[in-house]
Scaffold this motif. Structure first.
Motif, PDB file in Angstrom:
ATOM      1  N   PHE A  59      -0.964 -13.416  30.624  1.00 63.23           N
ATOM      2  CA  PHE A  59      -2.087 -14.349  30.552  1.00 63.23           C
ATOM      3  C   PHE A  59      -1.739 -15.693  31.174  1.00 63.23           C
ATOM      4  CE2 PHE A  59      -2.720 -11.435  26.979  1.00 63.23           C
ATOM      5  CZ  PHE A  59      -3.968 -10.952  27.295  1.00 63.23           C
TER       6      PHE A  59
ATOM      7  N   VAL B 242      -4.119 -20.716  21.656  1.00 66.05           N
ATOM      8  CA  VAL B 242      -3.499 -19.476  21.172  1.00 66.05           C
ATOM      9  C   VAL B 242      -2.596 -19.784  19.999  1.00 66.05           C
ATOM     10  CG1 VAL B 242      -2.123 -17.503  21.821  1.00 66.05           C
ATOM     11  CG2 VAL B 242      -3.574 -18.578  23.515  1.00 66.05           C
TER      12      VAL B 242
ATOM     13  N   ILE C 279      -4.581 -20.207  17.002  1.00 70.67           N
ATOM     14  CA  ILE C 279      -5.053 -18.949  16.430  1.00 70.67           C
ATOM     15  C   ILE C 279      -3.931 -18.270  15.650  1.00 70.67           C
ATOM     16  CG2 ILE C 279      -5.879 -16.645  17.010  1.00 70.67           C
ATOM     17  CD1 ILE C 279      -7.314 -17.960  19.394  1.00 70.67           C
TER      18      ILE C 279
ATOM     19  N   LYS D   6      -9.805 -17.241  32.110  1.00 73.51           N
ATOM     20  CA  LYS D   6      -8.712 -18.147  31.711  1.00 73.51           C
ATOM     21  C   LYS D   6      -8.449 -18.080  30.219  1.00 73.51           C
ATOM     22  CE  LYS D   6     -10.453 -21.736  34.541  1.00 73.51           C
ATOM     23  NZ  LYS D   6     -10.696 -23.167  34.628  1.00 73.51           N
ATOM     24  N   PHE D   7      -9.480 -17.801  29.470  1.00 76.38           N
ATOM     25  CA  PHE D   7      -9.345 -17.882  28.027  1.00 76.38           C
ATOM     26  C   PHE D   7      -9.365 -16.508  27.369  1.00 76.38           C
ATOM     27  CE2 PHE D   7     -10.016 -21.332  24.730  1.00 76.38           C
ATOM     28  CZ  PHE D   7      -8.986 -22.090  25.236  1.00 76.38           C
ATOM     29  N   LEU D   8      -8.874 -15.523  28.118  1.00 76.15           N
ATOM     30  CA  LEU D   8      -8.956 -14.178  27.577  1.00 76.15           C
ATOM     31  C   LEU D   8      -8.092 -14.014  26.337  1.00 76.15           C
ATOM     32  CD1 LEU D   8     -10.091 -11.396  27.858  1.00 76.15           C
ATOM     33  CD2 LEU D   8      -8.205 -10.790  29.344  1.00 76.15           C
ATOM     34  N   LEU D   9      -6.911 -14.541  26.397  1.00 76.14           N
ATOM     35  CA  LEU D   9      -5.997 -14.333  25.272  1.00 76.14           C
ATOM     36  C   LEU D   9      -6.544 -14.914  23.973  1.00 76.14           C
ATOM     37  CD1 LEU D   9      -3.383 -13.300  24.126  1.00 76.14           C
ATOM     38  CD2 LEU D   9      -2.271 -15.380  24.904  1.00 76.14           C
ATOM     39  N   PRO D  10      -6.984 -16.166  23.963  1.00 80.94           N
ATOM     40  CA  PRO D  10      -7.541 -16.670  22.706  1.00 80.94           C
ATOM     41  C   PRO D  10      -8.754 -15.848  22.269  1.00 80.94           C
ATOM     42  CG  PRO D  10      -7.173 -18.458  24.242  1.00 80.94           C
ATOM     43  CD  PRO D  10      -6.887 -17.206  24.982  1.00 80.94           C
ATOM     44  N   PHE D  11      -9.515 -15.465  23.239  1.00 76.79           N
ATOM     45  CA  PHE D  11     -10.720 -14.728  22.906  1.00 76.79           C
ATOM     46  C   PHE D  11     -10.374 -13.411  22.218  1.00 76.79           C
ATOM     47  CE2 PHE D  11     -14.294 -11.933  24.115  1.00 76.79           C
ATOM     48  CZ  PHE D  11     -15.293 -12.624  23.472  1.00 76.79           C
TER      49      PHE D  11
ATOM     50  N   ALA E 231      -7.396 -12.815  20.787  1.00 79.20           N
ATOM     51  CA  ALA E 231      -6.582 -13.075  19.599  1.00 79.20           C
ATOM     52  C   ALA E 231      -7.443 -13.451  18.407  1.00 79.20           C
ATOM     53  CB  ALA E 231      -5.580 -14.187  19.887  1.00 79.20           C
TER      54      ALA E 231
ATOM     55  N   ILE F   6     -14.023 -20.905  20.200  1.00 79.60           N
ATOM     56  CA  ILE F   6     -12.950 -20.261  19.426  1.00 79.60           C
ATOM     57  C   ILE F   6     -12.813 -20.930  18.054  1.00 79.60           C
ATOM     58  CG2 ILE F   6     -10.486 -19.754  19.358  1.00 79.60           C
ATOM     59  CD1 ILE F   6     -11.717 -18.222  21.571  1.00 79.60           C
TER      60      ILE F   6
END
Lengths: 474, 196, 659, 100, 487
Positions: free
Chosen positions: A64, A128, A131, B137-142, B144, D64
């Protein structure tokens, strides 16, 4: 639209995914298999993740666009976290009869929390990281209030309320840091801070401060530590064990990442952190002196240890990272070991009175000996691992010039000896007065021996592990 | 600017209401007010998608949950004297210091870009552009965040499952433990919820 | 052969020490006279070696150094800015001075050993006694043979140990043990000063070798001119101070004021011990030390006059204290103190040979007197009170005659040994270069008074023991020949001993001793010349004082009767019997406060300091406890900490950026 | 257009009000409401910064964080319900037996 | 070889755990004796190579050991006395009730040898502190009634000082930018530090060594430590050998911080002199043999410190000599007390009879029934108070001689100790052994002689033929003194 293709490297996330999958299985499978099997499954899953982490060593993969990294630092922390979780899983087995932890969801939630901690340790992106932080926190909130006793409920509620309060502060801090730098990625933030266009240093400083407070809360640094003794005492012992090692280690991983990487060139947080560390060292150690309950005493001791690791955060990243990791590794073994002994000796989840340890040396030699080992190591007596850890931290902090704090840390750790030695003195030098229960089965015994051996080996041949950590240096 | 001032005053009023109303319901409703004001503010800040999410998810779903719980617990007024009477003045003093310091810092913010060009780059903050960001760009947070939701669900369920304080009864039942680990604990709970 | 030549004399101390080892290990299993015979013969062998050594060393100018030596003490000296390790060696040296001393020690030691075979018979600790005696002789020989101060110090403390063991020989009696302990502790006071003296000497001379120090002064020393090779001026402070330290050290061992109180108590030991250690040899070690360090003292006029004055005061003190004693040995003990004072006058005046001369003659007659009183005590089954004696002239004829000789010798009646040595002392004090003329005359006058007193109390001693009628209840009997033969020998020496140091007016080269010692212990420079007739007058006055003393004593005893109750009851008599209250003064001024402080310190250390540190510890714990108040259990209170912490830190940052 | 500073200042004030409320309210639910207020203040700040930087990523982050808040609410209300359903009040002060 | 010497005792301590009774005693004694024998071999063949291998290379810590002169001398004494003590203990009637003493003593021996051998500061610190643990266990497991109090005191004092030293150790490396903690590497860099830094670092070291010496006012743990330990004296002997503060000063603190040492010299000389006098003076009023010996030990250590702070080669050599040999005769006095206690005490578990057996003057006149015992005791006491001809004198005299060159006034104060020590030693001796006999005890038997004879031989031999021991000390002392300006 210019869609940027996602950059996903599953290998780099192997340990994390393993744990997550195990967690999912642990959620579903209880419909079909016994709880013991779930415990076994969890242990196996963690071991596979451990193996995966070791296998990934030195590969330095990332995913990522660098938001998730399996560098040695993350892997090292991953190993520490997995070991901490494993100890908790194994400890929970023998006290199943006492109840409180063998509810089937226990393992699932524990494993989710572990996956959160691993995310926290590997993330190179503030969101991240956040999270991971929240996954871990939410899991632990639930675990703390896992028993329907008043103490457990009180622990859960206190932890949750104060924890969400602290999270809010943390999130506000992240917002401010973004405002100052326009970035979430850790390296990117640092680059932005160093770039000549950087103008918002005071916003960044306040943001850093808020993040600092959020993490200080989670690692239990004074004056944000006050939840710790209460929650540690009230939560089921196995949960406390997990919290005191894995949660703390993961929080420190994030702490180190943010302050060692992203904000290392932002000024303004160092002085407050020094102040917090000083306060933590004094309050943690002094408060522990008068505790009569072993569990609560260990809670305060864990506050004090947060102060020691805090020194590593303060130190320059090149030494701070590896010394903190080493320290937390040893700390995981010794503190979790001490909790494991406490766990099998208590009749309920409220811990046990230190006085009741009297005479344990003769009635339960193995438990007494291993507890002695862990306590001595916590006190930092050479040649046990705790000493090496402490030494590395002191050394790192001193070489960054924080001399006064190191002296304070040394003095307070001399004070800490008083409370670490007391249980030992009682166990060996006093006749037995109370008959304590003993839940220890074979798994706990093996666990204790392994932990003790680990503490000793990490003390005697520190380089076997520390040498590897050298690569962590950035 | 006028819009901003009005909205700001409303938001602050709502916030103050949240923290001053004795009744939980009024308190929650004040917060809903603040949330709606903020949603309007998001529109002025070119975050249309967020504004709608704010209204639907936050002011809608989340706050309804709150109101539901408040009513479920049927909370009466706080009875008895405050055991910590000193907290209130200290908190207000601390809050004022913090607010002042933060506001002071806020005004030190120096815009990194020209506001117009920057605003233009947002493309109005429509769902489309936000979605693009989230999936690239924000795939990981999305991704997670799904774990977060998962643990929230499992955790919430397990809270209902908690063990009673006296577990003698449990011990006797656990001797007859079947393979179905959930089943023998709280028979009334619905396994289906877990999978969801 | 050369090796033997050089090292034979070093065997002297080894032989008695060997005897000690043998007797301490196997003595218990030996039959009665055997240990005595072993011990005596070993001392005799040493005596033979002493004679051999005397013959060897007589023609030599330089001291004879033994070659078998080894490193003993670490020492570094600065040479050209470099530290150079020069460990002090454990070695012996024999020169004229030490040769004389070895002869006295082994000779008299041998006689007393023989005497003790008779005296100590049937004692439970027979072999132990001889072991200790041998040990003493060995240590005393180390003392006089040492070629450096630290080795000397071995002997110095060694004889102290021997003295401790022998005074407390009959240790079951607490009085004896106390006396032994006192002797050792008081000696240690002196030893401490002796050590300080050595340290200062090392600082000054960068060596502790006695001969090196003495020779560093060069052969000719002219007052007030810097002539010493090390750059130490005549009368310079380091020298004076070192000499004073040595003096105090010597005062401890030789029972000089202010450290004299142990010697009378030391009479608690068996009589041969008193004769050997506390009269003839050990107590003269102080005199030997001063003579040995002649280079230092001769160049330290201030300290030397101190030596004289201390000697003079001690001489008076001893004599006054001896007058009214009633214990047969105590009289002799105070007499010894007094006579030692004489010797100090001699060595203080700079005439070192005179001091040694008196050491020798005193050894003869005082050993004789002690052994005689031992014979008396032995005959009277342990009676020591002179008031319970009298009329022993007939019952113990041998003892009586030798006692009379001893009495006359110590009184200074011509031509016995004491006459010559005492005369030499008085005349050297009269002409001493130190302390000025007036001081010299004054000391001479004091010496004369002491001579008068000495004759007086000795005559009293003699009269009360031997003349008149027997007042006691025992059945006296003369001692066996093993005891009387040594008495005769000593009596003979007391008669002729004085002829080794004849006065100058009899001729230039008649004084053998002065001549013999002129290399090893040369006189200080600057004695005042007095005409021959002057010297003769001095001698006549001394003789007159002695005779006067005897006559005066006769008159008093005739007046007051044998028990002399009359004047002894007076305050003066009381003061004399209590030895001028010196002991009591020390008890009140030193012992009691020291003990009190010790007890208080002990209390303070075990309780006070403990409590102080306990208070710190408790304070720490209490601080921890007070934190628990903060940990109130209310979640909102915890939140206050979080909020306030945040507010303070943010406020700090804001202020910082504001400023 | 209104400058970013004003939004941030508003966020700061809202945040502080939330923090004060967290301390002064004795009901667990109201305390939690205050936390929500603080989170929203943070969101406001992020959105304002998003505009200042012209970067949509911050808006995504707010999205988020909204989800995160929802998850937190699920757990939080779960805990509160589980604990207070058997008690007459949601007063947090009753849970103060663990101390010292 | 050197590793064998150091770790044999620990290894055998672990092995001994698997045995009981006589077998355990034999194994332990064998271990101690073989360590002694190997040390003697090192001495004879003059093996003084430095063994150096990285231990924690990342942090600049090396496992760096060697036995040079002073280390070797102290190691010889430690191994010899441990052997003798264990032999003595195995002869005791009550040894089977305290079998843990064997492995604990061996573990301590390893620690001590490590302390003497270590050339890396961190390694030194590790051994320095680790040795504390078995010591505490001896006290805690087999001590007397108030042992836990004594234990806490000792542990806190020691750790307190120790940690300050650790801080200083780290600081030394940090301030000098040395790549490692190896003494040889630090040394030479430290004298470039400014005086203030040197002083602070020096004081950190001193905190540990002053506790361990001990120096007034940090001595308070010592009397309790000895008084509360097992009456047999095994722990006391090990405790006596563990007084390594003086060694640490000589080996590390002084050469590393010469300027600071010179600057503070007069303060510490007076403090040391005062400690010496203070200990001796208090000992005069001690009512218990163990406390008496503790204060006597304190007095000795005051002298050792005096010698070290004289910064004079003579004083330092004397201090090392005294440090080594007081380990022989002071330890032997503890054994004597143990032997006496065993003869007088009917019930070693009874606190009251034990106290009585250790009380000075509770029984009197023992010399009548046990003259040889009395003689041996007296000889050891004489050695202890520095009577020349015995091992105590050489050290004591050299200390005074060296110290006087540096500071006559402090030395004069310290010299008065010889008077005070004579007073307390002879008084205590007289109260028990002399005077009218109130009871009789058995004479020394063959076993006792077996233990005491070597000790006596060493005490007398090195009192006269001190050269061989001095040879060992000379080069190191000269080197250190050279650094300190060589006054």
């Amino acid at each position: 639209m210019n869609l940027v293709p996602p950059d996903v490297n599953y290998y780099s996330m192997l340990p994390f995914i393993t744990v997550l999958l195990t967690a999912v299985f642990a959620t579903i499978l209880p419909f079909y298999v016994s709880r013991k099997a779930i415990a076994g499954l969890s242990a196996v899953g963690l071991l596979v993740a451990l193996a995966a982490s070791i296998g990934l060593w030195n590969t330095n993969l990332s995913s990522f666009y660098g938001a998730y990294r399996a560098d040695n630092f993350a892997l090292g922390f991953g190993i520490v976290l997995i070991v901490g979780a494993l100890i908790a899983v194994i400890s929970s087995v023998d006290v199943a009869k006492r109840g409180g932890t063998m509810q089937a969801e226990f393992f699932a939630i524990l494993l989710y929390a572990v996956s959160g901690t691993m995310l926290l340790a590997s993330a190179h992106d503030l969101i991240v990281l956040l999270i991971g932080f929240e996954v871990m926190s939410l899991g632990v909130y639930v675990l703390s209030s896992f028993k329907e006793t008043s103490n457990s409920e009180e622990a859960g509620l206190k932890y949750f309320l104060l924890g969400s309060f602290a999270s809010a502060i943390l999130i506000f801090g992240i917002a401010l840091v973004f405002g100052a730098t326009g970035k979430f990625g850790l390296e990117a933030i640092n680059t932005a801070v160093l770039s000549p266009e950087f103008k918002n240093s005071s916003i960044a400083a306040v943001g850093a401060l808020f993040i600092l407070i959020g993490f200080s809360f989670k690692v239990a640094m004074a004056p944000f530590h006050q939840w710790t003794p209460d929650v540690y005492t009230g939560a089921p012992t196995v949960v406390t064990q997990f919290m005191s090692v894995a949660v703390k280690a993961a929080a420190f991983a994030g702490f180190l990442h943010i302050f060692g990487l992203a904000l290392q060139n932002v000024s303004g947080w160092q002085t407050p952190l020094q102040f917090l560390i000083a306060l933590t060292l004094m309050i943690g150690n002094l408060s522990a002196l008068r505790q009569s309950n072993l569990k609560r005493m260990l809670a305060y001791s864990s506050v004090a240890h947060a102060g020691y690791v805090g020194l590593a955060v303060l130190a320059s990243p090149s030494q701070g990272f590896s010394s903190a990791l080493y320290y937390l590794g040893i700390y995981t073994l010794m503190n979790a070991g001490a909790f494991a002994v406490l766990n099998v000796l208590s009749k309920d989840e409220d811990g046990l009175e230190i006085e009741s340890l009297a005479g344990l040396g003769s009635s339960k030699p193995l438990l007494a000996a291993t507890l002695t080992f862990f306590l001595l190591s916590l006190a930092g007596i050479p040649p046990l691992g705790g000493f090496i850890g402490k030494y590395l931290i002191f050394s790192a902090a001193a070489s960054s010039g924080y001399y006064g704090l190191v002296i304070l840390a040394a003095l307070t750790s001399a004070v800490s000896l008083a409370y670490y030695l007391r249980p030992i003195g009682l166990m060996y030098f006093r006749p037995r007065v109370t008959v304590l229960p003993d839940f220890s089965g074979r798994s706990t015994r093996v666990l204790l021996l392994v932990c003790a051996a680990g503490v000793l080996i990490l003390g005697l041949v520190p380089n076997a592990v520390y040498g590897l950590l050298e690569l962590v240096k950035k | 600017m006028v819009v901003f001032v009005i909205l700001a005053v409303l938001a602050i009023a709502g916030a103050l209401g949240t923290i001053t109303f004795k009744s939980g319901i009024y308190s929650a409703l004040s917060l809903v007010g603040t949330l709606l004001t903020l949603a309007m503010m998001y529109v002025t800040l070119h975050a249309q998608f967020l504004a709608s999410v704010q209204v639907m998810v936050y002011a809608g779903a989340i706050m309804v949950l709150f109101l539901f719980v408040i009513m479920l617990l049927n909370e009466s007024q706080m009875s008895g004297a405050d055991p910590l009477p000193w907290v209130q003045p200290v908190a207000i003093a601390g809050g004022i210091v913090m607010a002042a310091a933060l506001a002071f810092t806020a005004f030190q913010f120096k815009a990194p870009k020209n506001l117009e060009t920057a605003t233009a780059a947002l493309q109005g903050g429509t769902p489309g552009v936000i979605g693009e960001t989230l999936f690239t760009k924000f795939l990981l947070p999305f991704e997670a965040v799904s774990i977060l939701l998962l643990i929230a669900v499992v955790g919430a369920v397990s809270l209902v499952h908690r063990q009673p304080a006296h577990n003698e009864a449990l011990e006797t039942t656990s001797e007859h433990a079947t393979d179905d680990a959930y089943a023998d604990e709280v028979s009334s709970s619905n396994p289906a919820k877990v999978v969801a | 052969m050369d090796f033997l030549n050089h090292n034979l004399f070093a065997l002297m101390p080894v032989l008695p020490l060997l005897g000690w080892l043998v007797l301490i290990v196997w003595g218990k299993n030996m039959k009665e006279p055997t240990p005595g015979i072993i011990a005596s013969s070993l001392v005799f062998l040493s005596f033979v070696l002493a004679i051999v050594g005397f013959v060897q060393v007589s023609p030599m100018k330089e001291p004879l150094l033994n070659t078998l030596r080894w490193d003993f003490l670490p020492m570094w000296v600065l040479e050209k800015g470099q530290l150079v390790s020069k460990p002090l060696q454990f070695g012996f040296a024999l020169d004229h001075l030490s040769s004389i001393m070895t002869l006295i020690i082994t000779g008299i030691g041998f006689l007393i050993h023989v005497f003790a075979i008779g005296y100590m018979q049937h004692d439970k600790g027979f072999s132990r006694f001889f072991a200790y005696l041998n040990f003493f002789i060995g240590m005393m020989l180390i003392l006089v043979l040492a070629d450096s101060y630290p080795v000397l110090f071995i002997g110095w403390e060694g004889v102290g140990v021997a003295s401790y063991l022998l005074i407390g020989f009959w240790y079951t009696d607490r009085k004896n043990s106390d006396a032994a302990r006192k002797a050792f502790i008081v000696n240690r006071i002196g030893d401490a000063f002796l050590m300080l003296g050595m340290f200062l000497l090392f600082m000054t001379f960068q060596t502790l070798n006695i001969h090196e120090i003495n020779s560093s002064f060069g052969s000719v020393v002219i007052p007030n001119v810097t002539t010493i090779s090390t750059g130490i001026a005549y009368g310079s402070p380091p020298l004076e101070l070192a000499a004073l330290f040595l003096l105090l050290g010597a005062a401890g061992k030789s029972a000089q004021l202010p450290l004299s109180t142990w010697l009378p108590d030391a009479m608690a030991g068996p009589t041969p011990v008193s004769a050997l250690i506390h009269a003839a040899t050990m107590v003269t070690a102080g005199v030997y030390l001063v003579a040995r360090s002649h280079g230092i003292f001769a160049n330290a006029p201030g300290a030397s006059s101190w030596v004289m004055w201390i000697g003079a005061l001690t001489a008076v003190y001893g004599a006054l204290s001896a007058i009214a004693q009633t214990d047969i040995k105590k009289i002799l003990a105070y007499s010894t103190v007094s006579q030692l004072g004489y010797m100090f006058i001699a060595v203080g005046s700079g005439a070192y040979w005179v001091g040694i001369f008196h050491v020798a003659t005193h050894a003869f007659f005082k050993a004789l007197l002690f052994l005689s009183s031992g014979s008396v005590i032995h005959a009277l089954d342990g009676e020591q009170d002179v008031r319970q004696m009298g009329g022993l002239r007939e019952k113990l004829p041998t003892t009586h005659i030798v006692s009379l000789i001893g009495t006359l010798a110590i009184a200074g009646i011509i031509p016995l040994a004491g006459f010559f040595s005492k005369d030499a002392i008085l005349s050297s004090a009269f002409t001493s270069p130190f302390g000025g003329e007036f001081s010299g005359y004054l000391i001479w006058a004091i010496g004369l008074i002491v001579a008068f007193l000495t004759a007086g109390y000795m005559w009293r001693w003699y009269t009360l023991v031997f003349l008149g009628t027997y007042r006691g209840h025992a059945h006296p009997h003369e001692s066996s020949s093993v005891m009387t033969i040594p008495l005769w020998i000593l009596a003979g020496l007391s008669v002729v001993g004085g002829f080794i140091g004849l006065p100058h007016f009899l001729g230039k080269n008649v004084n053998w001793l002065e001549h013999f010692l002129e290399e090893a212990a040369p006189n200080a420079i600057g004695f005042r010349e007095i005409p021959i007739w002057g010297e003769a007058i001095l001698i006549a006055l001394a003789l007159a004082a002695a005779i006067g003393g005897i006559l005066f004593s006769r008159w008093i005893i005739a007046r007051d009767g044998a028990k002399s109750a009359g004047w002894i009851a007076t305050p003066f008599g009381n003061a004399s019997r209590k030895a001028l209250f010196l002991d009591q003064t020390y008890d009140v001024a030193v012992s009691a406060p020291a003990k009190f402080v010790s007890e208080q310190l002990e209390l303070a250390d075990t309780h006070g300091l403990d409590r102080g540190i306990g208070a710190i510890a408790n304070g720490t714990v209490e601080a921890g406890a007070s934190l628990s108040v903060w940990q109130s259990g209310f979640v909102r209170a915890y939140a206050v900490a979080v909020l306030l912490g945040t507010a303070i830190l943010v406020g700090y940052l804001a202020l910082r950026s504001f400023a | 257009m209104v400058e970013t500073q004003y939004y941030i200042a508003l966020a700061a004030i809202l945040f502080s009000i939330g923090a004060v409320g967290f301390l002064t309210r004795r009901s667990a639910i109201q305390m939690f409401l205050c936390v929500e207020l603080m989170l929203n203040a943070a969101n406001l700040a992020l959105v304002a910064f998003s505009r200042a930087w012209g970067d949509l990523i911050a808006q995504s982050a707010v999205f988020i964080i909204l989800t995160l808040a929802a998850a937190e609410v699920a757990i939080g209300l779960g805990i509160i319900v589980a604990i207070f359903k058997k008690r007459p009040t949601t007063n947090v002060d009753v849970l103060s037996s663990l101390k010292g | 070889m050197i590793h064998l010497i150091i770790f044999i005792p620990l290894l055998f301590a672990l092995i001994a755990l698997f045995f009981r009774g006589q077998a355990r005693a034999s194994v332990s004694i064998f271990a101690a004796l073989s360590s002694f024998a190997l040390t003697a071999v090192v001495w004879m063949f003059k093996i003084d190579t430095v063994y150096r291998t990285p231990w924690i290379p990342g942090a600049g810590v090396f496992y760096s050991v060697t036995f040079d002169g002073p280390s070797l001398l102290l190691a010889l004494v430690a191994t010899l006395m441990t052997s003798m003590t264990l032999i003595y203990f195995s002869f005791r009637k009550d040894s089977h009730q305290a079998e843990g003493m064997y492995p604990l003593a061996l573990a301590m021996l390893t620690g001590l040898l490590g302390i003497f051998a270590a050339r890396d500061l961190i390694l030194f610190y590790v051994f320095f502190e680790a040795t504390l643990v078995p010591s505490l266990f001896m006290l805690g497991l087999y001590g007397r009634k108030n042992r836990v109090r004594a234990l806490t005191k000792m542990a806190l004092y020691t750790i307190f000082g120790g940690l300050l030293m650790l801080v200083s150790i780290i600081g030394t490396k940090y301030y000098t930018n040395s790549p490692s903690f190896d003494f040889l590497e630090l040394f030479g860099r430290t004298n470039q530090l400014d005086l203030e830094t040197q002083t602070w670092l020096f004081l950190g070291f001193l905190a540990a060594f002053a506790v361990k010496l001990p120096l007034f006012p940090l001595h308070n743990w010592l009397p309790d430590f000895h008084a509360e330990n097992h009456p047999s004296g095994v722990a006391d002997v090990m405790g006596t050998l563990y007084k390594v503060g003086g060694y640490g000063l000589f080996r590390f603190a002084l050469p590393l911080f010469p300027a600071a040492a010179q600057n503070l010299q007069w303060v510490f000389m007076f403090l040391a002199a005062f400690t010496a006098l203070y200990g001796a003076w208090i000992a005069f009023s001690s009512k218990d043999f163990k406390r008496l010996l503790a204060y006597a030990g304190l007095s000795h250590m005051g002298l050792v410190a005096l010698g070290m702070f004289s910064l004079n080669p003579i004083g330092m050599a004397g201090a090392l000599f005294l440090l080594a040999f007081q380990g022989v005769y002071s330890s032997a006095l503890f054994l004597i007390v143990g032997m006496l206690e065993e003869r007088l005490n009917k019930d070693s578990h009874n606190e009251k009879t034990t106290s009585q057996a250790l009380e000075i003057g509770h029984v009197r006149g023992l010399a009548a029934s046990a003259p040889a015992f009395a003689g041996v005791t007296l000889l050891l006491w004489f050695a202890s108070i520095g009577v020349p001809g015995l091992a105590g004198f050489v050290g004591e005299f050299s200390i005074f001689l060296g110290a006087y060159q540096a500071n006559p006034w402090a030395t004069a104060l310290a010299v008065s100790t010889v008077i005070a020590s004579a007073a307390f030693a002879l008084t205590a001796y007289q109260r028990t052994w002399l005077e009218e006999a109130t009871t009789s005890i058995p004479e020394l038997n063959a076993k006792d002689w077996f233990v005491l004879a070597p000790i006596l031989a060493v005490t007398v031999f090195f009192g006269v033929f001190s050269g061989s021991a001095l040879k060992l000390l000379e080069p190191s002392v000269q080197a250190v003194a050279g650094l300190l300006g060589g006054k």
